[in-house]
Each structure stands twice: as structure tokens, then as C-alpha cells.
Design an enzyme around this catalytic site. Structure first.
Site, PDB file in Angstrom:
ATOM      1  N   CYS A  20       0.754  -1.104   0.057  1.00 59.46           N
ATOM      2  CA  CYS A  20       0.099  -0.085  -0.015  1.00 59.46           C
ATOM      3  C   CYS A  20       0.780   1.297  -0.029  1.00 59.46           C
ATOM      4  O   CYS A  20       0.303   2.212  -0.532  1.00 59.46           O
ATOM      5  CB  CYS A  20      -0.935  -0.111   1.237  1.00 59.46           C
ATOM      6  SG  CYS A  20      -0.269  -0.232   2.601  1.00 59.46           S
ATOM      7  N   HIS A 125      -1.516   0.308   7.193  1.00 59.82           N
ATOM      8  CA  HIS A 125      -2.304   0.843   5.844  1.00 59.82           C
ATOM      9  C   HIS A 125      -1.742   2.255   5.460  1.00 59.82           C
ATOM     10  O   HIS A 125      -1.970   3.178   6.322  1.00 59.82           O
ATOM     11  CB  HIS A 125      -3.647   0.501   5.696  1.00 59.82           C
ATOM     12  CG  HIS A 125      -4.188   0.915   4.470  1.00 59.82           C
ATOM     13  ND1 HIS A 125      -3.932  -0.127   3.310  1.00 59.82           N
ATOM     14  CD2 HIS A 125      -5.244   1.488   3.904  1.00 59.82           C
ATOM     15  CE1 HIS A 125      -4.542   0.383   2.110  1.00 59.82           C
ATOM     16  NE2 HIS A 125      -5.445   1.223   2.544  1.00 59.82           N
ATOM     17  N   ASP A 140      -7.621   5.059  -2.336  1.00 56.35           N
ATOM     18  CA  ASP A 140      -7.276   3.974  -1.535  1.00 56.35           C
ATOM     19  C   ASP A 140      -7.222   2.883  -2.234  1.00 56.35           C
ATOM     20  O   ASP A 140      -8.023   2.609  -3.256  1.00 56.35           O
ATOM     21  CB  ASP A 140      -8.487   3.688  -0.518  1.00 56.35           C
ATOM     22  CG  ASP A 140      -8.158   2.918   0.810  1.00 56.35           C
ATOM     23  OD1 ASP A 140      -7.313   2.075   0.458  1.00 56.35           O
ATOM     24  OD2 ASP A 140      -8.693   3.078   1.627  1.00 56.35           O
TER      25      ASP A 140
END
Length: 280
Positions: A20, A125, A140
């Protein structure tokens, strides 16, 4: 007025393993500028410099022992990178990462629309919120496509993230204007170029099949954006219920108020019938 960047297209990366941080950096830059190997190299360089500083400094052996260990402090075995690595990656493009609670970020707290990008982090994250061609999007990597955010929801969303424990960082500087899309289409297996219309269509399609529209259920944290919408819907529902209950309750009051009158009239009628019978 400046022309649109990348022909008006949006660059989005879908979650791959625990990359991520890579997805976050690339969506800030709007193009596949970095790979996981690039960030790993930056992490290794940071580790080396940190160990050198500990060795050259006057820090006690007990305090510096953790930094001098073989374990990296900038990348985990699972592939999660530190904020320092993201900062170094963006510094390559003369971009500065600033904590949202910093004094120099005061204006962003008042009007976040004045900024161009935010980096958000919680646990393992990372994701970015980016203004592209005048419009805000949530990039995202757990979403199948960028999610459009209005200016009003941008402020509410950021506040909700902060209240949920997320760390927010501003990104300032001269962002890359263009990326050669044609040469990058097959650069990795998780990046894609989408028009705003295609992104909206994908998000709507996901909303119709699952809620929230995250493609990966491994993240346990709730989505503040969805919570804001649900809260507003809940308030509207409560108002509608209150309005619907008002009239029946008033009607019930009128009925209850009128009942004794009706009972009195019935009693008078019964008494009159009884008197007529006696007269007969």
C-alpha cells in the site's frame, strides 16, 4: 487556467500484497514512478544512515542497540514502509511531506481544499487523497477505483479519519504534470488509468454488489466516508420517522379527547329511552 494532466485520466493502483505504501506514493505522483524495490532500496539507505548516526553519536549502547540491530526500522518483513521512506521517495520529485498538526499546516486544517494531496496512515495501511484536475479523489488501493470526494466531504472525511486515529500528512510542492501513459500501461500488474467517468461507473457498480466497496476485507477499520453518509442518512430517517409519528399521535389525542364526549352522549340517550318507557 492550466491544462488537464495526463489527458484528464486518473492513475489508480489496486492493492497487491502489503504494498500500500508503493500504491500511495504512485497515486500521489499520478503514475507508476516507484516499485517496491525502489522503496526497499530507500529503506536500506535510511537504515544504514541511522546506524551510522548511532555509532558516531554519544547515545548509550543500550539506547542505540535497537537501531544497530540487523532488523530494518524502515521496512517490515511483510513489506510495510515507514513514513521516512515515503518522504524520501517524494523528495526525489521535490515534494515535501508535512504532518497535519504542524504549525505550517494550519491553513490546511481550516480549508483543506487549498492543498493538493494528503497521505493517510493507520496501522499498516497507507493511502492518498489527491486533487486531480481540480477534483478530489480517494485513491485508497483497497478500492477498485478512485472515489470522488466533494469539497464539503473532503473536510468532513479528513476530520473523521483524524477522530478514528489516522495520521494525516500534507504533500506540498510541484507535482509531476505528465506521465507517458502509453509506455506505462504494462509497467506493473496493479496500476490502471481510468477516466473520471469510468471510475464513477466502477464505484457505483461495486456499491450495488457490496458495501463498502473495498475489494479486500482484510482491513478491519471502518470507512469514515461511508460512516459520514450513513450518519446523514440516519438523521434524515430519524426526522422522517418523527414527522410520520407526529400526525397519528395528534389524531390519537383528538380521538382520546373526543371519547368522553361520545360516552356522555350515549349515556344521555340511554337515560332518555328509560324515561320514555316509564311514561308509557
Amino acid at each position: 487556467m492550466e491544462g488537464v494532466s495526463n489527458g484528464g485520466m486518473l492513475y489508480h493502483e489496486v492493492q497487491e500484497a502489503k504494498l500500500c505504501a508503493v500504491h500511495c506514493v504512485n497515486t500521489v505522483l499520478q503514475g507508476p514512478f516507484f516499485s517496491e524495490f525502489d522503496l526497499a532500496a530507500l529503506a536500506s539507505d535510511l537504515d544504514t544512515k541511522e546506524r551510522q548516526m548511532m555509532q558516531e553519536g554519544t547515545v548509550s549502547a543500550a539506547a542505540s542497540g535497537d537501531f544497530l540491530s540487523a532488523e530494518s526500522h524502515n521496512v517490515s518483513l511483510g513489506g510495510d514502509f515507514s513514513i521516512q521512506v515515503l518522504q524520501k521517495a517524494l523528495e526525489v520529485w521535490d515534494l515535501q511531506v508535512i504532518a497535519s498538526d504542524s504549525p505550517v499546516a494550519e491553513h490546511a486544517q481550516i480549508d483543506p481544499d487549498l492543498e493538493n494531496a494528503f497521505i493517510c496512515h493507520l496501522h499498516d495501511h497507507w493511502f492518498c487523497i489527491r486533487k486531480v484536475n481540480g477534483e478530489w479523489y480517494n485513491f485508497d488501493s483497497l478500492y477498485a477505483a478512485p472515489q470522488h470526494l466533494s469539497k464539503f466531504y473532503l473536510a468532513a472525511y479528513l476530520d473523521s479519519l483524524k477522530n478514528s486515529g489516522w495520521s494525516i500528512f500534507l504533500v506540498r510542492g510541484n507535482f509531476p504534470k505528465e506521465f507517458p501513459i502509453a509506455s506505462s500501461e504494462a509497467s506493473n500488474g496493479y496500476g490502471q488509468w481510468l477516466s473520471p467517468e469510468d471510475a464513477e461507473r466502477i464505484i457505483k457498480s461495486c456499491n450495488n454488489t457490496q458495501s463498502p466497496q473495498r475489494i479486500n476485507s482484510t482491513q478491519q477499520d471502518s470507512d469514515p466516508y461511508q460512516e459520514i453518509l450513513l450518519e446523514m442518512e440516519d438523521q434524515d430517517m430519524k426526522a422522517a420517522i418523527a414527522a410520520s409519528l407526529m400526525e397519528p399521535s395528534q389524531s390519537m389525542t383528538r380521538v382520546e379527547t373526543g371519547s368522553p364526549q361520545k360516552d356522555d352522549e350515549d349515556t344521555k340517550d340511554d337515560n332518555k329511552d328509560s324515561e320514555d318507557k316509564k311514561a308509557q
